[in-house]
Design a protein around this motif. Structure first.
Motif, PDB file in Angstrom:
ATOM      1  N   SER A 491      77.745 -65.933 -11.007  1.00 43.69           N
ATOM      2  CA  SER A 491      77.519 -64.545 -11.604  1.00 43.69           C
ATOM      3  C   SER A 491      76.718 -64.035 -10.589  1.00 43.69           C
ATOM      4  CB  SER A 491      76.246 -64.476 -13.103  1.00 43.69           C
ATOM      5  OG  SER A 491      75.133 -65.601 -12.547  1.00 43.69           O
ATOM      6  N   ARG A 492      77.358 -62.960  -9.359  1.00 42.57           N
ATOM      7  CA  ARG A 492      76.485 -61.520  -9.377  1.00 42.57           C
ATOM      8  C   ARG A 492      76.281 -60.691 -10.146  1.00 42.57           C
ATOM      9  NH1 ARG A 492      79.527 -61.128  -5.013  1.00 42.57           N
ATOM     10  NH2 ARG A 492      79.643 -59.342  -4.119  1.00 42.57           N
ATOM     11  N   PRO A 493      74.768 -59.809  -9.151  1.00 44.05           N
ATOM     12  CA  PRO A 493      73.858 -58.553  -9.784  1.00 44.05           C
ATOM     13  C   PRO A 493      74.798 -57.295  -9.557  1.00 44.05           C
ATOM     14  CG  PRO A 493      72.770 -59.801  -8.184  1.00 44.05           C
ATOM     15  CD  PRO A 493      73.978 -60.648  -8.429  1.00 44.05           C
ATOM     16  N   ALA A 494      74.315 -56.232 -10.335  1.00 47.13           N
ATOM     17  CA  ALA A 494      74.883 -55.409 -10.039  1.00 47.13           C
ATOM     18  C   ALA A 494      74.518 -54.862  -8.888  1.00 47.13           C
ATOM     19  CB  ALA A 494      74.758 -54.214 -11.350  1.00 47.13           C
ATOM     20  N   ILE A 495      73.766 -55.116  -8.326  1.00 48.55           N
ATOM     21  CA  ILE A 495      73.212 -54.184  -6.858  1.00 48.55           C
ATOM     22  C   ILE A 495      74.480 -54.542  -5.771  1.00 48.55           C
ATOM     23  CG2 ILE A 495      71.722 -55.669  -6.227  1.00 48.55           C
ATOM     24  CD1 ILE A 495      70.138 -54.081  -4.877  1.00 48.55           C
ATOM     25  N   ALA A 496      74.690 -56.389  -6.203  1.00 46.85           N
ATOM     26  CA  ALA A 496      75.998 -56.655  -5.037  1.00 46.85           C
ATOM     27  C   ALA A 496      77.172 -56.388  -4.678  1.00 46.85           C
ATOM     28  CB  ALA A 496      75.943 -58.520  -5.895  1.00 46.85           C
ATOM     29  N   ASP A 497      77.541 -55.771  -5.890  1.00 41.91           N
ATOM     30  CA  ASP A 497      78.652 -54.552  -5.686  1.00 41.91           C
ATOM     31  C   ASP A 497      78.715 -53.168  -4.787  1.00 41.91           C
ATOM     32  OD1 ASP A 497      79.997 -57.019  -6.487  1.00 41.91           O
ATOM     33  OD2 ASP A 497      80.380 -56.657  -8.130  1.00 41.91           O
ATOM     34  N   THR A 498      77.600 -53.065  -4.944  1.00 39.77           N
ATOM     35  CA  THR A 498      76.830 -51.306  -4.124  1.00 39.77           C
ATOM     36  C   THR A 498      75.969 -51.567  -2.870  1.00 39.77           C
ATOM     37  OG1 THR A 498      74.950 -51.244  -5.660  1.00 39.77           O
ATOM     38  CG2 THR A 498      77.165 -50.809  -6.374  1.00 39.77           C
ATOM     39  N   TRP A 499      75.046 -51.539  -2.916  1.00 36.33           N
ATOM     40  CA  TRP A 499      74.118 -51.708  -1.712  1.00 36.33           C
ATOM     41  C   TRP A 499      74.471 -53.152  -1.408  1.00 36.33           C
ATOM     42  CZ3 TRP A 499      70.952 -49.084   0.549  1.00 36.33           C
ATOM     43  CH2 TRP A 499      69.852 -49.771   2.037  1.00 36.33           C
ATOM     44  N   TYR A 500      74.385 -54.287  -1.821  1.00 38.31           N
ATOM     45  CA  TYR A 500      75.082 -56.051  -0.628  1.00 38.31           C
ATOM     46  C   TYR A 500      75.474 -55.184  -0.094  1.00 38.31           C
ATOM     47  CZ  TYR A 500      70.639 -57.125  -2.740  1.00 38.31           C
ATOM     48  OH  TYR A 500      69.414 -57.645  -3.068  1.00 38.31           O
ATOM     49  N   SER A 501      77.186 -54.957  -0.311  1.00 39.67           N
ATOM     50  CA  SER A 501      78.578 -54.562  -0.238  1.00 39.67           C
ATOM     51  C   SER A 501      79.035 -53.732   1.102  1.00 39.67           C
ATOM     52  CB  SER A 501      79.535 -54.591  -1.582  1.00 39.67           C
ATOM     53  OG  SER A 501      79.487 -55.795  -1.751  1.00 39.67           O
ATOM     54  N   LEU A 502      77.600 -52.500   1.396  1.00 38.21           N
ATOM     55  CA  LEU A 502      77.357 -52.043   2.706  1.00 38.21           C
ATOM     56  C   LEU A 502      78.302 -52.781   3.278  1.00 38.21           C
ATOM     57  CD1 LEU A 502      76.296 -49.001   2.414  1.00 38.21           C
ATOM     58  CD2 LEU A 502      74.541 -49.804   3.871  1.00 38.21           C
ATOM     59  N   SER A 503      79.104 -51.764   4.440  1.00 38.42           N
ATOM     60  CA  SER A 503      79.328 -52.332   5.257  1.00 38.42           C
ATOM     61  C   SER A 503      78.300 -52.991   6.585  1.00 38.42           C
ATOM     62  CB  SER A 503      80.479 -51.124   6.660  1.00 38.42           C
ATOM     63  OG  SER A 503      80.865 -51.728   7.293  1.00 38.42           O
ATOM     64  N   TYR A 504      78.964 -53.570   7.358  1.00 40.40           N
ATOM     65  CA  TYR A 504      77.592 -54.443   8.564  1.00 40.40           C
ATOM     66  C   TYR A 504      77.330 -52.976  10.004  1.00 40.40           C
ATOM     67  CZ  TYR A 504      81.375 -54.709  11.312  1.00 40.40           C
ATOM     68  OH  TYR A 504      82.476 -55.159  13.171  1.00 40.40           O
ATOM     69  N   LEU A 505      78.401 -52.018   9.514  1.00 41.93           N
ATOM     70  CA  LEU A 505      77.818 -51.378  10.390  1.00 41.93           C
ATOM     71  C   LEU A 505      77.058 -49.837   9.817  1.00 41.93           C
ATOM     72  CD1 LEU A 505      81.743 -50.607  12.154  1.00 41.93           C
ATOM     73  CD2 LEU A 505      79.440 -51.565  13.011  1.00 41.93           C
ATOM     74  N   TYR A 506      76.705 -49.980   9.109  1.00 44.43           N
ATOM     75  CA  TYR A 506      75.471 -48.542   8.424  1.00 44.43           C
ATOM     76  C   TYR A 506      73.878 -49.887   8.145  1.00 44.43           C
ATOM     77  CZ  TYR A 506      79.219 -45.829   7.359  1.00 44.43           C
ATOM     78  OH  TYR A 506      79.705 -44.609   7.321  1.00 44.43           O
TER      79      TYR A 506
END
Length: 619
Positions: A491-506
């Motif tokens: 189970s993934r928190p909602a933040i995992a598909d937004t903030w944590y999924s940010l491109s590593y270059l950012y």
């Protein structure tokens, strides 16, 4: 996987790299033995010319991770990686025109001296400690990761290569100082280019010519370079590479001790800028070679991908496996490629050891013992090189025990580089920011960048954002490898598909902008810094570009800093006496000995040289 072992000639070619690198260290140790000062050892007497420094800069930041990782990146995700030429261009322009003049003219040796001149000691020490920790960690991984990839494909001894790298780098850094590092880097840069060219020539011949490579890459969607999707969660798009890549490289390049140390070792500011711009040419050449190597590799493996078929266990092994395939009947050439990869490692490790020794000596040793003799200072500097060589090699041993953490460790350079970039930007661009804002901004930037990076490590981004381009295994010989069933995502928190999924270059952009925003807000709350208390030499009045039509608005943006009160030469003279009265820890800065003018300033050229420092700095 069948391991194709090295032949005798491969070991001979590889060993030659280590022998020549060590020989350069011995040469400079003998040649410079009469100039036994820490200044000569750490910054080459500040009399280097731009040619070798440019080659050294390129070699230092194009590690084995680049030699092995970039072709693999292109092979799996396409040639959009070539867009980094935009990032490199912005980075070099900003470094040479924004950051370098401040560091060069203030006569510092450690970039973190600037933070004490602009803010105070706690800010300086906080930044230095962060730099030391992240550089040791990153350097250990840079040594271990390519050694592991080469070992599993070529049978090259893992720990033999790890310890050989650590011992040789420590040896020539300790003996020859910065001059040995710079000239060894220049030699290793040539080895990297030759290694890449042999792969390009032989690989193209195997593929039936460059036109076949281009045609097959086009058919495989590897040449769809321009993707203007603004989604920040996408791994590589035009915007993530050009914008995020600029922040990432500026964070680990523009304010990095290793870069600035080489630039201030140049004999004039013009030479320092030329070194950066010629280094840009080197970055472009390495980038193009790496991208074409990836396309040629795709052309070779387009019908049988060794990664998804289980022939190799990690993407970083693609390039060594490809080299052993095309050079299997040509003894010596696989050794040349391994020498190419380890040239990147040697140059990066040597640069890190020398930079770590410099910041430790300047920021801590001289702070505690300000009246050291030249001879003792030199021996302490050499001892620090030896210490950090051992620590970086030990970190490589520790990296072998980390498992999946290695990938996270590789991104720490960017995670720390962003907040550090923000910290120096606060000092150079915002005169009203005080030390509380600087320290608070640094901590905020570090918190934000580590938060997003560690979150991404725990909860990887959705496959739709990071999935590689199609890879075929249609013509592979069936192997005994059994595919493991896909693991079900927890189970993934909602933040995992937004903030944590940010491109590593950012990551760097998050850290930098967070640091700047927090620094400005904290400074305004706690009482902004008075511009009259800041030496103009420590600020770059970039607002002049935007308020060129009005002196009134320019002065307003200067926040009280007296940019128009005196000429640059007079400012340099005034900062000499100012630094002399600051603290003895800053002894390597300009000192005033009843000079009428600064001999290093050329009014016509509007440039500075280090002859001034040689003549007016005496310990």
């Amino acid at each position: 996987m069948e391991v194709k072992n090295f032949a005798v000639w491969d070991y001979v070619v590889f060993a030659a790299l280590f022998v020549i690198s060590s020989g350069i260290g011995v040469f400079f140790a003998i040649k410079e033995r009469k100039k036994a000062t820490s200044r000569e050892f750490l910054v080459g007497g500040r009399q280097m010319s731009f040619g070798p420094v440019a080659l050294s800069l390129t070699a230092s930041f194009m590690s084995a991770v680049t030699v092995l990782g970039t072709p693999s990146e292109v092979y799996r995700f396409g040639a959009s990686f070539v867009l980094f030429f935009i990032s490199y261009t912005f980075v070099i322009i900003l470094t040479s025109e924004l950051f370098l003049p401040v560091f060069y003219r203030s006569g510092i040796t450690s970039t973190y001296e600037y933070l004490q001149l602009r803010f105070n000691k706690p800010v300086r020490y906080a930044a230095t400690v962060i730099y030391i920790v992240q550089t040791i960690l990153y350097t250990g991984v840079v040594v271990y990761a390519p050694a592991l990839a080469l070992n599993q494909v070529t049978g090259f001894d893992l720990w033999g290569s790890v310890f050989a790298t650590g011992i040789v780098c420590t040896f020539y850094c300790t003996l020859g100082g910065l001059k040995a590092v710079v000239w060894t880097d220049a030699f290793q840069m040539v080895v990297m280019i030759v290694g890449f060219l042999t792969v390009l020539i032989q690989g193209s011949a195997h593929a039936g010519g460059l036109h076949n490579v281009i045609e097959q890459s086009t058919n495989g969607s590897r040449l769809n370079i321009f993707d203007f999707d603004v989604d920040p969660l996408r791994r590589h798009t035009f915007w993530t590479i050009s914008v995020g890549g600029t922040f990432t490289w500026l964070g680990i390049y523009g304010v990095n001790q290793s870069t600035i140390q080489r630039c201030i070792s140049c004999k004039t500011e013009k030479h320092a800028k030329l070194a950066l711009y010629f280094n840009l040419l080197g970055l472009w050449i390495i980038l193009v070679c790496a991208v074409f190597s990836g396309l040629i590799m795709y052309s070779h493996f387009k019908d049988c991908d060794p990664w998804t078929s289980g022939i190799i266990s990690a993407p970083d092994q693609l390039m060594p496996y490809f080299v052993m395939e095309i050079f299997f009947t040509m003894p010596g050439l696989p050794g040349l490629f391994v020498a190419c990869a380890f040239s990147g490692t040697l140059s990066t490790v040597a640069a890190s050891i020398n930079a770590l020794a410099t910041v430790t000596f300047e920021d801590f040793v001289k702070s505690c013992f300000p009246h050291l003799s030249d001879k003792l200072s030199t021996w302490i500097s050499k001892g620090l090189c030896l210490l950090f060589g051992v620590m970086c090699t030990s970190m490589a041993v520790a990296a072998s025990l980390m498992g999946g953490v290695v990938q996270a460790a590789l991104s720490i350079h960017g995670m720390c580089g962003g907040p550090m970039l923000g910290l120096f930007s606060l000092g150079i661009l915002f005169p009203f920011v005080n030390w509380k804002g600087a320290l608070g901004g640094l901590l905020t930037g570090i918190t934000l960048s580590f938060w997003v990076a560690i979150g991404a490590f725990i909860y990887p981004a959705p496959a739709s954002k990071t999935w590689p381009l199609p890879l075929s295994t249609d013509q592979c010989v069936p192997s005994n490898v059994t595919e493991s069933p896909p693991t079900e995502l927890s189970s993934r928190p909602a933040i995992a598909d937004t903030w944590y999924s940010l491109s590593y270059l950012y990551y760097s952009a998050v850290g930098c902008l967070g640091c700047i925003a927090a620094g400005i807000i904290i400074s305004l709350i706690t009482g902004y810094q008075s511009g009259k208390d800041i030496q103009p030499l420590l600020i770059r009045p970039v607002c002049n570009l935007f308020c060129f039509w009005s002196k009134k608005y320019k002065r307003l943006c200067w926040c009280g800093v007296q940019h128009d009160g005196e000429t640059e030469q007079e400012t340099l003279e005034n900062v000499s006496s100012w630094k002399q009265g600051a603290e003895s820890v800053l002894q390597n800065g300009l000192r005033q000995e009843n000079l009428v003018h600064i001999p290093g300033h050329d009014p016509k050229d509007k440039s500075y040289d280090n002859m001034a420092l040689e003549k007016i700095t005496h310990f």
